[in-house]
Design a protein around this motif. Structure first.
Motif, mmCIF file in Angstrom:
data_model
loop_
_atom_site.group_PDB
_atom_site.id
_atom_site.type_symbol
_atom_site.label_atom_id
_atom_site.label_comp_id
_atom_site.label_asym_id
_atom_site.label_seq_id
_atom_site.Cartn_x
_atom_site.Cartn_y
_atom_site.Cartn_z
ATOM 1 N N ALA A 253 23.256 42.695 38.412
ATOM 2 C CA ALA A 253 23.280 43.531 37.206
ATOM 3 C C ALA A 253 21.881 44.016 36.826
ATOM 4 C CB ALA A 253 23.892 42.741 36.044
ATOM 5 N N ARG A 254 20.917 43.118 36.922
ATOM 6 C CA ARG A 254 19.563 43.474 36.490
ATOM 7 C C ARG A 254 18.969 44.552 37.391
ATOM 8 N NH1 ARG A 254 16.709 44.564 32.770
ATOM 9 N NH2 ARG A 254 14.540 43.923 32.593
ATOM 10 N N GLU A 255 19.304 44.483 38.679
ATOM 11 C CA GLU A 255 18.779 45.488 39.613
ATOM 12 C C GLU A 255 19.358 46.868 39.334
ATOM 13 O OE1 GLU A 255 19.434 43.981 43.552
ATOM 14 O OE2 GLU A 255 17.925 42.407 43.344
ATOM 15 N N LEU A 256 20.564 46.882 38.720
ATOM 16 C CA LEU A 256 21.134 48.166 38.322
ATOM 17 C C LEU A 256 20.540 48.643 37.003
ATOM 18 C CD1 LEU A 256 24.883 47.568 39.240
ATOM 19 C CD2 LEU A 256 23.209 48.955 40.478
ATOM 20 N N GLY A 257 19.701 47.809 36.413
ATOM 21 C CA GLY A 257 19.032 48.214 35.182
ATOM 22 C C GLY A 257 19.590 47.592 33.918
ATOM 23 N N PHE A 258 20.694 46.855 34.041
ATOM 24 C CA PHE A 258 21.292 46.275 32.833
ATOM 25 C C PHE A 258 20.325 45.291 32.188
ATOM 26 C CE2 PHE A 258 25.194 47.775 34.873
ATOM 27 C CZ PHE A 258 25.890 48.278 33.789
ATOM 28 N N ASP A 259 20.423 45.234 30.851
ATOM 29 C CA ASP A 259 19.585 44.309 30.083
ATOM 30 C C ASP A 259 20.263 42.967 29.914
ATOM 31 O OD1 ASP A 259 17.449 46.244 29.076
ATOM 32 O OD2 ASP A 259 19.335 47.255 28.554
ATOM 33 N N ALA A 260 21.576 42.985 30.032
ATOM 34 C CA ALA A 260 22.312 41.757 29.772
ATOM 35 C C ALA A 260 23.662 41.830 30.483
ATOM 36 C CB ALA A 260 22.524 41.560 28.272
ATOM 37 N N CYS A 261 24.258 40.668 30.685
ATOM 38 C CA CYS A 261 25.588 40.632 31.289
ATOM 39 C C CYS A 261 26.279 39.351 30.860
ATOM 40 C CB CYS A 261 25.514 40.711 32.810
ATOM 41 S SG CYS A 261 24.805 39.249 33.587
ATOM 42 N N MET A 262 27.560 39.279 31.181
ATOM 43 C CA MET A 262 28.263 38.029 30.896
ATOM 44 C C MET A 262 29.237 37.719 32.023
ATOM 45 S SD MET A 262 31.663 37.596 29.863
ATOM 46 C CE MET A 262 33.023 38.745 30.130
ATOM 47 N N PHE A 263 29.435 36.408 32.233
ATOM 48 C CA PHE A 263 30.406 35.904 33.206
ATOM 49 C C PHE A 263 31.409 34.996 32.490
ATOM 50 C CE2 PHE A 263 26.431 36.298 35.736
ATOM 51 C CZ PHE A 263 26.860 37.218 36.677
ATOM 52 N N MET A 264 32.632 35.050 32.937
ATOM 53 C CA MET A 264 33.653 34.149 32.390
ATOM 54 C C MET A 264 33.719 32.909 33.276
ATOM 55 S SD MET A 264 36.673 36.632 31.069
ATOM 56 C CE MET A 264 37.201 37.127 32.696
ATOM 57 N N LEU A 265 33.156 31.827 32.799
ATOM 58 C CA LEU A 265 33.098 30.625 33.648
ATOM 59 C C LEU A 265 34.465 29.987 33.828
ATOM 60 C CD1 LEU A 265 29.831 28.936 32.406
ATOM 61 C CD2 LEU A 265 30.167 30.831 34.000
ATOM 62 N N HIS A 266 35.338 30.187 32.856
ATOM 63 C CA HIS A 266 36.655 29.555 32.900
ATOM 64 C C HIS A 266 37.568 30.248 33.893
ATOM 65 C CE1 HIS A 266 36.143 32.641 29.914
ATOM 66 N NE2 HIS A 266 37.413 32.886 29.930
ATOM 67 N N LYS A 267 37.154 31.368 34.415
ATOM 68 C CA LYS A 267 38.010 32.046 35.385
ATOM 69 C C LYS A 267 37.221 32.305 36.655
ATOM 70 C CE LYS A 267 40.410 34.324 31.612
ATOM 71 N NZ LYS A 267 40.495 35.590 30.898
ATOM 72 N N THR A 268 36.266 33.212 36.530
ATOM 73 C CA THR A 268 35.526 33.614 37.716
ATOM 74 C C THR A 268 34.861 32.424 38.400
ATOM 75 O OG1 THR A 268 35.058 35.612 36.453
ATOM 76 C CG2 THR A 268 33.920 35.353 38.544
ATOM 77 N N PHE A 269 34.470 31.433 37.621
ATOM 78 C CA PHE A 269 33.749 30.300 38.189
ATOM 79 C C PHE A 269 34.577 29.023 38.226
ATOM 80 C CE2 PHE A 269 29.487 31.825 39.133
ATOM 81 C CZ PHE A 269 29.524 33.079 38.549
ATOM 82 N N GLY A 270 35.888 29.217 38.304
ATOM 83 C CA GLY A 270 36.747 28.092 38.658
ATOM 84 C C GLY A 270 37.119 27.150 37.532
ATOM 85 N N GLY A 271 36.679 27.420 36.310
ATOM 86 C CA GLY A 271 37.149 26.598 35.197
ATOM 87 C C GLY A 271 38.613 26.906 34.939
ATOM 88 N N PRO A 272 39.338 25.938 34.382
ATOM 89 C CA PRO A 272 40.763 26.185 34.160
ATOM 90 C C PRO A 272 41.008 27.139 33.000
ATOM 91 C CG PRO A 272 40.148 24.045 33.273
ATOM 92 C CD PRO A 272 38.910 24.596 33.937
ATOM 93 N N LYS A 273 42.065 27.897 33.120
ATOM 94 C CA LYS A 273 42.432 28.822 32.049
ATOM 95 C C LYS A 273 42.949 28.059 30.834
ATOM 96 C CE LYS A 273 44.392 32.909 30.470
ATOM 97 N NZ LYS A 273 43.631 34.070 30.008
ATOM 98 N N GLY A 274 43.711 27.003 31.077
ATOM 99 C CA GLY A 274 44.191 26.180 29.965
ATOM 100 C C GLY A 274 45.061 26.939 28.992
ATOM 101 N N GLY A 275 45.679 28.007 29.454
ATOM 102 C CA GLY A 275 46.484 28.817 28.553
ATOM 103 C C GLY A 275 45.636 29.672 27.627
ATOM 104 N N GLY A 276 44.295 29.539 27.752
ATOM 105 C CA GLY A 276 43.408 30.321 26.886
ATOM 106 C C GLY A 276 42.292 29.473 26.307
#
Lengths: 504, 458, 504, 458
Positions: A253-276
């Protein structure tokens, strides 16, 4: 199981859990008038009955017990080793206000994972206080306020630009934070034009909040130019990485010039959804924005090798939630990232995109299914939105009825689309790297079968499900003030009132 | 990964007619692609290595189980019954997604049971699905009140939790924003620790959207002036928002009894592990009046009927007014929250029942008061308000000549986590600390603490 | 779920778990000729698929998820707090050969629980090596051999007396241990006569192995005299306390003169059944027999307060199983006993006997149900055997069909009777202290309903179950050498052979 | 207890017309009743107190997780995958009872999958449900062989596990019993550690029911003479029984390949925690010949068909020959065993697959040989047989002048559990210890051990 509501269960005098008797007259310790007068009308059950009740309920959840290609969410396998670790006292029985010296393992995990995300995104600092993806978007709006306040531009820069395909949390958090929202519409190729962006930009622009690729699987190839234009206008650019699964390992993201970004750890990084949730929206930003981050920040003292929470951050915007966030989920995400490694993460993207295109081939072979943005002829990214518009036109039955019928075959209903629906009768299946080819095939087979049934036995589809724990619910009552009831006590009252009315 | 098998990849590629996986990424321009090799730490692919690594890291933590902790102040160490973990850990709940009212019936019912039981505890008919935390709930409730009456000033206690207050301030927007809600603190009476009604009256006006106070308060005190506060607020047309820890409601009166319009609070104490703060959760509840309901930012679940006569089902209610339905026109925003914790909460409340909450409440009252008394018997140490509190109380070290920091460090060396240091947050209290005593503390624990303190302040 | 057998699942090349690659040429470390030539034909599946498979299977187990009044077993609630404790490394990751100093907590639990059982039985020493109730009976036969060997009477005393109502494990272990078995028959009042016992006793008598009350709920009031007679004849008396639930807190085996007894910790003391173990048969005996117990014995050094395993027991009969036994189950039993306390244990007996008599009232009101030993007019103990003989005569349908139909209502089939069946179409429900009055009522209501159906719709009952995961199984094939198959490989081979035969 | 509620007790009493609960115990004569008040420790009724008490007790244990253990010798520390615990802990399996083939279908299928997968590992078509332990399985198998051929003498290796041998001796009955099976030990070759074939031939006769040996042997060695042993036995009409740890069978040949008639072994290593020995479990397997099958003492589960075409079911097979069916006429006896462990085993084997077993086997070979080499490099310490073993090997301390007891005590002080002391069990080996190295041991662990040993024997 034909399971009653817990409020109807139990017998007066039964106990589920007991405590030692209080020494002395404990009731007298409550100041006059503040003693509860009537006991709460909670069920009185044994531990065995409580457990059986909730075990029965658990067996009435389909979700990922079958095949659930739940899109826009990137469902992954949730390694149970992390669940077991999460129950260890060294994770579960930690208090957030403990002395740093007693939290060294946890702080080390946070710091190490921070470094991993920095590497994946190019950002300079991550925080994990946000309790979900939406909360990370909100964090961005807060940081944006802090940044412009420090520059003395807060009153002037009161607009946030997003697109109609961005997750609703982006405009919603921007609005909650007090910004005006400028929404760009999609054009034929699947993304807003650069001219539209230029028209929206001004010295009122505080930020752009955008995801890429979008839920249609279309990647905006002009995104680097967008970011440049936003920066030129004096705004900040925020990358909502909800759809990271298709690009991870390929872009930063930073190389594209973005100043900030966010990741969803509960999904993209394998944390459980837990219904929400509990969930984590990991928010990362450039060094320029870092002073404004919610505090505290976990830092490592390179000299001693010790970790600590840095509270002394005068420019910090404060808190978006109490304490450091859902660190037990960060722990899971760190474990996931370590298990995958750089190669594994890239391979996951490969497989996700491959699986999506394989699924598409199968889906488009089903009469009644249409693809979003038909003009975008490229291979799509990790997910694509489809529509049952043609089926609906032919049979009168759309995604709702089809989804309900699919559950009869052990396939949980797909996610349809965030608002607004720009595709008719939309649905957004996502295979990701989790589901096997056989699972995808099964899913497509069932959809094909149900589409057939919509023609051959429409009543069967219309009245579905037939094989679920309960029959199709009345979804009108929950919108009627006289009938909605979010609690049993409201239900009892309204039921009595309606019975009275009927009697009169 | 199931499809890592080369033969499967090839089969899928062949089916779609693509030359390579790389080709599928054609949409990403070359110039966007990083030239950088991702330098992540080496993969620990095997569970045996990964688990070992993680256990080694976790072993560097010292927990409140093998140590003796008196920390509270927003996250509390209460007993988590074993079946709560069992149910919340069930794969069906753990990995549940977002299906239909029929396919995810069991989970939706559990959510409804969370709301229903919490509704009994707080004596409210309308309860939304949970929000992130108590602080977030308070922030949401203040915004809700502001939408209801259009006012933009909220009164809060001066000695409230700085952690929670920081979140509230965030939700009320900074002063630089045109739309901000001003957060004004109301003094507390040094003699009683309770809200200073004179100051409250002085600050009350028809610009005030709501008064927010808590029971028990941040310092553990039971605010006995609820009715008077509510009267002052209601006379000025303001809403009354009360923050509670529902675990106290087996023995304490529910806020609507003394005039609360909106009740918020924590769900962490109802069966969630502390998890370094990850157990946090919040709720918003109120009377079931349409004008309130139509301003809720939460997702809500309503009981309803099904095609089968006599059968219950559970469906979303008022979802359209959420950010999912109306984007920036929605009521604040919602998203993933702490829905799995809500299931743990539901199990906890079912286990407890009315008698469990009463018994636990009395035990916490008795133990915390006994602890306060014993601690106050240590020469040089006093307890600022010796009665009228629930679970937490302020221990005053000023006369010992030692700072809380020094005392806590000495306690730590003995395996005791002393109470939260208040000296920075509430300078008026000098060197004081907030101690929490719950059902997990035995009489021996208290004695151990007292002996340690005697030794330290001697 | 229509779940395949795991042997049919998976895809070549998939991995469920991986390990670090071995350094060097590990294969070369296997001596020539001893290397496995062809890989075992195990499934190749991902962790996610393995987990889903077994989760699906778990949801196809009725057992105690419904109401299971499973008799002769005394099913209890299994506190989940003990299950969580069992997974703690301080329990799960202990090696039995660790130095005593590293096992002090465990040895203390064993010793404390030993003292509890001594108090409940009057015996002088307990051991926990036996891995089930039957293994404890076997332990008794081993101790009996040791005792008589030491007295030089082993060759002479080669008979063990039991009764036809004793659990089969008593005669079976006696026979396995090399004893001749003398079985006493029941008389009208429900137990063998004292004359029959006298006739069986001789100088060949090694031991009496008996339970009391029996599964019919009849208590032998002459048992003290029996024991006296056995002792007079020079034999040992062993009390199989499988039915302890009805008498706990009221009698002590040693005070009745017994030399030894056993308790089932996995049932009577709250350990989980687990479908059949891991279990513990706690075996206790008098000081006279204690030298012959399997070793080691856990002892406390009162001077130091330390615990140790005493291996130095020259008269010990050795081992009945490796190491000390299923101490993780002993841990659960200890926790259960501590949670109950003396009063709780006695109250459990009260409730169990009350519930049984309440259930009986309801059962005998159902046409078609008969009670065992109708002549014994007393209140029965914690369980009673009944029979559907009258129903079978009337409708041709018996306990098998009725049991199968009951499962359609979420009620697992009752335990029928140990061999031999002395009651026609027997079944032996046991409410114990676990099941609520409502559960008992439901159970009886379902039985009554099914008995009605046996008359009104016999075909429905005959072909039951209709609401189970699978249809009624063919139970003849498993008795036919050409068709039984305890493994998938046998099944493949036999299926092919039968197909071949059919083709020929 | 659900019916503790006084009103329920009264209702039930009223329904049955009894004057009191005490009256229901009328069958027990007064003289039988104890006059003694049961003096049990005070009840810990609340989970919070009970859990605390139990954790305090367990905290007195030192586990193989936070320490470094090299103990094996009958119970081994292998990695237990997380989902094994999850599945075996599912309430449905944990509390399952004994229903019908239809109502408990899922569990019965899991049992069949246990047998089927184990059958693949050991290359046997018939596998019974599990027995208590490896020793019990060996004892059962010897008795099975004896029933088959009517002979009453069994040959076993001299250096076998004394623990297992003691169980076998018990099952074979003491010599004072007319029906006993004589247990005769066959010498092992000091140079190779393998069975001494000359001694075997000398002791072989037509009175021998079976030869029993193990792979790997108690001392970890891979017995390479299986074929020769089997030939000697078969020529004399004896059965060949081989004991194995199936975890080795990804790399080692299955016993039928070298002539085994009956295979027994442990199930503990297949996903069961050690639990101080509570993880023990055993199995019996053989060719699927009727004469063998009809002598099995176990319960057995067979795949079969159902009323629904194409559907599988699973039902008991040959139950009548068990002690449940025939009491003292049955084949030995059966009862509760380790059936829940069998489900854990099934999950473990499904996860492993052929590649998992191969990979694990190679890793254990490599690590254990590397460890042996490193340990042998410590001055004064040697490894008795430096190759040809699996997982375990004999470390010889004779040249150090220190006893194993002394060494182990010094190791313990460093948080290391040294190998099992063999000096009492096998005096011929002098001061030697049996070390086990598995996949849970890393290279650093080995180095840590070696450095500790260097320091200790210096």
């Amino acid at each position: 199981w034909n399971e009653p509501v817990v409020m109807e269960m139990g017998v007066k005098g039964r106990r589920g859990i007991v405590f030692p008797k209080a020494e002395g007259d404990a009731a007298a310790l409550v100041p006059a008038g503040m003693r509860r007068r009537s006991a709460p009308a909670l069920p009185e059950m044994t531990e065995h009955d409580v457990l059986r009740h909730y075990l029965h309920l658990s067996q009435q959840v389909l979700g990922m017990m079958g095949v659930s290609l739940f899109g826009t969410c990137t469902m992954k396998y949730n390694p149970r080793v992390s669940e077991a670790l999460g129950l260890r006292p060294q994770m579960a029985e930690l208090h957030p206000l403990q002395d740093d010296s007693t939290l060294q393992g946890l702080l080390e995990i946070v710091h190490r994972f921070d470094l991993i995300l920095r590497e994946l995104s190019g950002m300079d600092q991550f925080v994990f206080q946000a309790a979900g993806g939406a909360d990370a978007a909100y964090t961005h709006t807060c940081v944006t306020r802090g940044y412009f306040a420090a520059k003395g531009e807060l009153e002037q820069r009161n607009e946030i630009i997003t697109s109609i395909q961005a997750h609703p949390c982006n405009p919603a958090t921007a609005a909650t934070a007090g910004f005006k929202v400028v929404t760009l519409m999609l054009e034929e190729n699947g993304y807003p034009s650069i001219e539209a962006l230029k028209a929206a930009l001004s010295n009122r622009t505080a930020a752009l909040m955008i995801n890429n690729p979008d839920d249609m699987g279309v990647y905006n190839p002009q995104i680097a130019e967008w970011v440049k234009l936003v920066k030129q206008a004096g705004g900040l650019a925020f990358y909502d990485h909800a759809n990271f699964n298709g690009v991870m390992g390929r872009i930063r993201a930073r190389e594209l010039g973005f100043d900030a970004c966010m990741f969803m750890l509960h999904k993209t990084f394998g944390g459980p959804k837990g219904g929400g949730g509990p969930a984590v929206g990991a928010y990362g930003c450039s060094a320029e924005l870092a002073p404004f981050l919610p505090k505290p920040i976990v830092v490592k003292d390179e000299a001693t090798g010790l970790y600590r929470m840095d509270h002394d951050r005068p420019d910090s915007v404060g808190k978006v939630r109490e304490f450091l966030g859902n660190l037990h989920i960060v722990m899971r995400a760190y474990a996931w990232a370590r298990a995958m490694g750089a190669d594994g993460i890239k391979e996951a993207a490969d497989i996700a995109v491959l699986a999506n295109n394989y699924m598409e081939k199968r889906l488009l072979a089903i009469p009644g299914v249409a693809r979003s943005n038909p003009e975008a002829k490229t291979w799509r990214m990790e997910m694509t939105r489809y529509g049952l518009g043609p089926l609906k036109e032919e049979t009168g039955l759309g995604v709702i009825e089809v989804g309900n019928r699919m559950t009869d075959y052990g396939i949980d209903a797909p996610w349809l689309s965030h608002e607004p629906w720009v595709v008719a009768e939309p649905f957004t299946p996502e295979a990701g790297e989790l589901w096997s080819k056989e699972d995808i095939d099964l899913w497509c087979d069932v959809l094909a079968k149900v589409c057939d049934e919509a023609r051959s036995d429409p009543e069967m589809v219309r009245t579905a499900p037939h094989n679920a724990p309960i029959g199709r619910v009345d979804s009108e009552a929950p919108e009627d003030p006289a009938r909605w009831a979010t609690t049993w006590r409201a239900w009892l009252r309204k039921r009595a009132a309606l019975a009275q009315q009927a009697a009169e | 990964m199931a499809n890592s098998v080369p033969a499967i990849k090839e089969a899928m590629l062949k089916e779609i007619g693509a030359p390579s996986i790389e080709a599928l990424f054609e949409q990403i321009p070359d110039s966007h692609r990083t030239k950088h090799d991702f330098a992540l730490p080496p993969a620990l692919r095997s569970e045996v290595e990964l688990r070992r690594h993680m256990l080694q890291l976790l072993a560097k933590n010292r927990s409140c189980e093998e140590n003796l902790s008196f920390l509270g102040a927003g996250i509390w160490q209460h007993h988590v019954p074993a079946i709560v973990d069992e149910v919340a850990g069930r794969s069906e709940f753990l990995t549940s997604v977002w299906g239909t009212a029929m396919s995810d019936h069991g989970r939706n019912q559990a959510w409804f049971e969370f709301c229903s039981q919490l509704g009994e505890l707080v004596a409210c008919d309308f309860v939304g699905l949970p929000v992130y935390s108590w602080g977030c709930a308070a922030g949401n409730a203040i915004r809700l009140a502001s939408r209801l009456n259009g006012r933009r000033r909220v009164l809060v206690p001066a000695w409230m939790d700085p952690e929670r207050l920081a979140v509230i301030r965030q939700y009320c927007e900074p002063e630089g924003m045109a739309s901000h809600i001003a957060v004004v603190t109301v003094a507390q009476d040094a003699a009683t620790g309770l809200l200073d009604l004179a100051d409250l009256r002085a600050k009350m006006s028809d610009g005030v959207t709501a008064v927010y106070f808590e029971n028990p308060s941040f310092l553990g005190l039971i605010e006995t002036q609820g009715e008077a506060i509510a009267q002052i607020a209601h006379q000025a047309g303001a809403q009354v928002i009360v923050g509670v820890d529902p675990i106290s409601l087996g023995v304490l009166a529910p806020p609507p009894d003394y005039g609360a319009d909106i009740v918020v609070g924590t769900t962490q104490t109802l069966g969630a592990h502390m998890s370094a703060g990850g157990g946090a959760g919040g709720f918003i509840a109120s009377r079931d009046e349409e004008r309130y309901a139509r301003e809720y930012p939460t997702l809500n679940i309503s009981i309803t009927t099904t095609r089968n006569p006599g059968e219950h089902g559970f469906a979303l209610s008022l979802a359209h007014q959420s950010s999912y339905g109306m984007r920036e026109q929605g009521k604040d925003w919602t998203g993933n929250s702490v829905y799995l914790t809500a299931i743990a909460n539901a199990v906890y409340m079912s286990l407890m029942g009315p008698e469990g909450f009463r018994e636990l409440g009395e035990l916490v009252l008795a133990r915390s008061h006994a602890a306060a008394k014993r601690i106050a018997s240590v020469p040089g140490i006093s307890v600022r308000w010796g009665g009228g509190f629930f679970r937490e109380f302020v221990v005053d070290f000023n006369a010992t000549g030692k700072t809380v920091a020094v005392v806590n460090k000495a306690l730590l060396a003995k395996g005791i986590f002393g109470g939260k240091d208040l000296s920075a947050d509430i300078p008026a209290l000098g060197q004081s600390a907030l101690y929490a005593v719950t059902e997990i503390h035995s009489a021996e624990d208290i004695e151990r603490l007292a002996l340690a303190l005697e030794e330290i302040v001697r």
